[in-house]
Design a protein around this motif. Sequence first.
Motif, PDB file in Angstrom:
ATOM      1  N   PHE A 249     -18.860  52.251  15.364  1.00 17.95           N
ATOM      2  CA  PHE A 249     -19.938  51.272  15.207  1.00 17.95           C
ATOM      3  C   PHE A 249     -20.681  51.421  13.879  1.00 17.95           C
ATOM      4  N   THR A 250     -20.810  52.658  13.391  1.00 14.76           N
ATOM      5  CA  THR A 250     -21.691  52.903  12.242  1.00 14.76           C
ATOM      6  C   THR A 250     -20.955  53.098  10.916  1.00 14.76           C
ATOM      7  N   GLY A 251     -19.642  53.323  10.954  1.00 20.75           N
ATOM      8  CA  GLY A 251     -18.907  53.650   9.742  1.00 20.75           C
ATOM      9  C   GLY A 251     -18.711  52.466   8.808  1.00 20.75           C
ATOM     10  N   GLY A 252     -18.326  52.773   7.576  1.00 21.74           N
ATOM     11  CA  GLY A 252     -18.103  51.729   6.583  1.00 21.74           C
ATOM     12  C   GLY A 252     -16.640  51.427   6.339  1.00 21.74           C
ATOM     13  N   ARG A 253     -15.736  52.087   7.094  1.00 23.84           N
ATOM     14  CA  ARG A 253     -14.303  51.893   6.909  1.00 23.84           C
ATOM     15  C   ARG A 253     -13.636  51.688   8.274  1.00 23.84           C
ATOM     16  N   PRO A 254     -13.327  50.436   8.636  1.00 22.78           N
ATOM     17  CA  PRO A 254     -12.636  50.187   9.900  1.00 22.78           C
ATOM     18  C   PRO A 254     -11.309  50.940   9.954  1.00 22.78           C
ATOM     19  N   ALA A 255     -10.951  51.383  11.162  1.00 24.02           N
ATOM     20  CA  ALA A 255      -9.665  52.050  11.446  1.00 24.02           C
ATOM     21  C   ALA A 255      -9.613  53.497  10.972  1.00 24.02           C
ATOM     22  N   MET A 256     -10.701  54.022  10.429  1.00 24.86           N
ATOM     23  CA  MET A 256     -10.697  55.428  10.024  1.00 24.86           C
ATOM     24  C   MET A 256     -11.135  56.283  11.208  1.00 24.86           C
ATOM     25  N   ILE A 257     -10.501  57.430  11.377  1.00 27.18           N
ATOM     26  CA  ILE A 257     -10.774  58.316  12.508  1.00 27.18           C
ATOM     27  C   ILE A 257     -11.593  59.510  12.046  1.00 27.18           C
ATOM     28  N   SER A 258     -12.712  59.749  12.698  1.00 30.14           N
ATOM     29  CA  SER A 258     -13.540  60.918  12.416  1.00 30.14           C
ATOM     30  C   SER A 258     -13.593  61.800  13.648  1.00 30.14           C
ATOM     31  N   ALA A 259     -13.536  63.114  13.429  1.00 30.83           N
ATOM     32  CA  ALA A 259     -13.528  64.070  14.537  1.00 30.83           C
ATOM     33  C   ALA A 259     -13.787  65.457  13.965  1.00 30.83           C
ATOM     34  N   ALA A 260     -13.610  66.483  14.808  1.00 31.53           N
ATOM     35  CA  ALA A 260     -13.697  67.857  14.325  1.00 31.53           C
ATOM     36  C   ALA A 260     -12.552  68.095  13.345  1.00 31.53           C
ATOM     37  N   THR A 261     -12.842  68.791  12.235  1.00 31.27           N
ATOM     38  CA  THR A 261     -11.819  69.007  11.217  1.00 31.27           C
ATOM     39  C   THR A 261     -11.737  70.476  10.812  1.00 31.27           C
ATOM     40  N   GLY A 262     -10.598  70.840  10.216  1.00 27.58           N
ATOM     41  CA  GLY A 262     -10.386  72.213   9.795  1.00 27.58           C
ATOM     42  C   GLY A 262     -11.317  72.639   8.685  1.00 27.58           C
ATOM     43  N   ALA A 263     -11.512  71.773   7.679  1.00 34.63           N
ATOM     44  CA  ALA A 263     -12.372  72.121   6.543  1.00 34.63           C
ATOM     45  C   ALA A 263     -13.793  72.404   6.995  1.00 34.63           C
ATOM     46  N   MET A 264     -14.277  71.612   7.956  1.00 33.71           N
ATOM     47  CA  MET A 264     -15.644  71.813   8.458  1.00 33.71           C
ATOM     48  C   MET A 264     -15.725  73.076   9.310  1.00 33.71           C
ATOM     49  N   SER A 265     -14.715  73.315  10.139  1.00 30.86           N
ATOM     50  CA  SER A 265     -14.756  74.473  11.039  1.00 30.86           C
ATOM     51  C   SER A 265     -14.758  75.788  10.263  1.00 30.86           C
ATOM     52  N   LEU A 266     -14.095  75.811   9.113  1.00 36.16           N
ATOM     53  CA  LEU A 266     -14.075  77.025   8.298  1.00 36.16           C
ATOM     54  C   LEU A 266     -15.466  77.396   7.799  1.00 36.16           C
ATOM     55  N   LEU A 267     -16.316  76.387   7.582  1.00 38.43           N
ATOM     56  CA  LEU A 267     -17.666  76.636   7.082  1.00 38.43           C
ATOM     57  C   LEU A 267     -18.626  77.110   8.165  1.00 38.43           C
ATOM     58  N   MET A 268     -18.190  77.032   9.422  1.00 37.88           N
ATOM     59  CA  MET A 268     -19.076  77.368  10.538  1.00 37.88           C
ATOM     60  C   MET A 268     -18.903  78.792  11.045  1.00 37.88           C
ATOM     61  N   ILE A 269     -17.841  79.460  10.636  1.00 34.81           N
ATOM     62  CA  ILE A 269     -17.459  80.736  11.248  1.00 34.81           C
ATOM     63  C   ILE A 269     -18.602  81.741  11.244  1.00 34.81           C
TER      64      ILE A 269
END
Length: 482
Positions: free
Chosen positions: A58-78
């Motif tokens: 509903f809020t994104g600027g790119r239809p058909a793009m998938i956002s979710a948990a990602t590897g790059a983000m998870s590495l920064l949380m360890i």
Amino acid sequence: MVASIKQQWFSNVRADILSGMTVALALIPEALAFSIIAGVDPMVGLYASFCMAIVIAFTGGRPAMISAATGAMSLLMINLVKDHGIEYLFAATVLTGIIQILLGVLKVGRFLSFLPQTVMIGFVNALGILIFTAQLPHFQGANWMMYAMVAGTLLIVYLFPLMTKAIPSPLVAIVLMTIVAIVFHLDLKTVGDMGNITRSLPVLHFPKVDLSVEMLLIILPYSLPLAIVGLLESMLTATVLDEITDTPSNKNKEARGQGIANIVTGFFGGMAGCAMIGQSMINVKSGGRGRLSTLVAGVFLLFLIMVLGDVVKQIPMAALVGVMFMVAAGTFDWQSLKDLTKYPLSDAIVMVVTVVIVLFTHNLALGVMVGIVLSTIAFGWKMAKIKTTSQTEGNMKQYRVSGQLFFATISFFMDEFQYETDPDTIIIDFSSSHIWDQSAVIGISKIIDKYERLNKKVIVKGLNEDSKKIVRQIGITSLSNK
């Protein structure tokens, strides 16, 4: 307005629904794996993927793009999870969203125009390689059935479209391979082996942390890089999809949308996420084009967890690995390998370095930033060339300047003049040049002062309007009066 909603939501309904279902199946093992990397319960990654997909639809600027948990983000949380616990991760996720909204309001998307094409190609190629190599650990200790099922999945993925494109071939492959594995009781690693999946809904949860400056100082060093990395990956993914689908996207709206999605995710027990290039590629290659595909991916993911959890656990990883191999091959820009020798040397180096850094660090943001810096240096080196030709007629000498005058070229420019031996009248023609900064203006002023101290007259001509404007702004009297 109504036409836009119809176009973005209901112009491709059947394909969007089927592609969204395919993506949901591919999201599960990724979410489980990234949860393990971050050191949190597997459901945290699944909740993040569900919330991110639903909200960004509903809020994104790119239809058909998938956002979710990602590897790059998870590495920064360890370290945050290890040192302070899961509640601080939820708080950091909310703060990440707030920062992203602020960056969206500041129109950070405009800076994407500074991204060189060679860096973009390097980013895409690195992603293709990373997606491929990420599947290799699944082959450790695998039997021949694993290899056979991966091969069978790829055959279905590539051959099924020759019969019909009504149903996405990755979805057909996953369903058929799962049926085969269950019916014949094949000894294969399954999704259930990746982590524990429970049938529990995400609920509104306020992070149990003290609202204090101390708490903010703990999470800010994590939230800020999470926000930047998340936006960088999301905007780059959006750019890739723009080119594939030949449709535009609103990068600033995407930044704000990512922020809203992360805030909601943090309040529903999820970890920070962003756009996923792999799953987004699955979506568009399966026919997804509208926001409905992203919404279906999130809704069907929750349906799989809540209703078909026992079936989902039996999906063979071999089928998902085969689909991801297809994504890796489709993501990599094979034409760039053929064209590499045709690129200018600096562009070729930038592309290769971007790929190498991403592969060695698994940090997409770092690879892209280094690529941008190298491109900037290469551009500056090319720009830092100034040429001056002179012609003497009687008691007058004219210098004709060609090139860009700025801090990197002004010292070379000043050395071109023969102050002592030049005649009494000097003409400096800037018709083929441009003045860019204060260093250039001050340098030209020094040249004029040197001549005037020798009682020689200097005539400046040919300044374009932008050059005149910067001269007036800086207010160097000796040049402003010319």
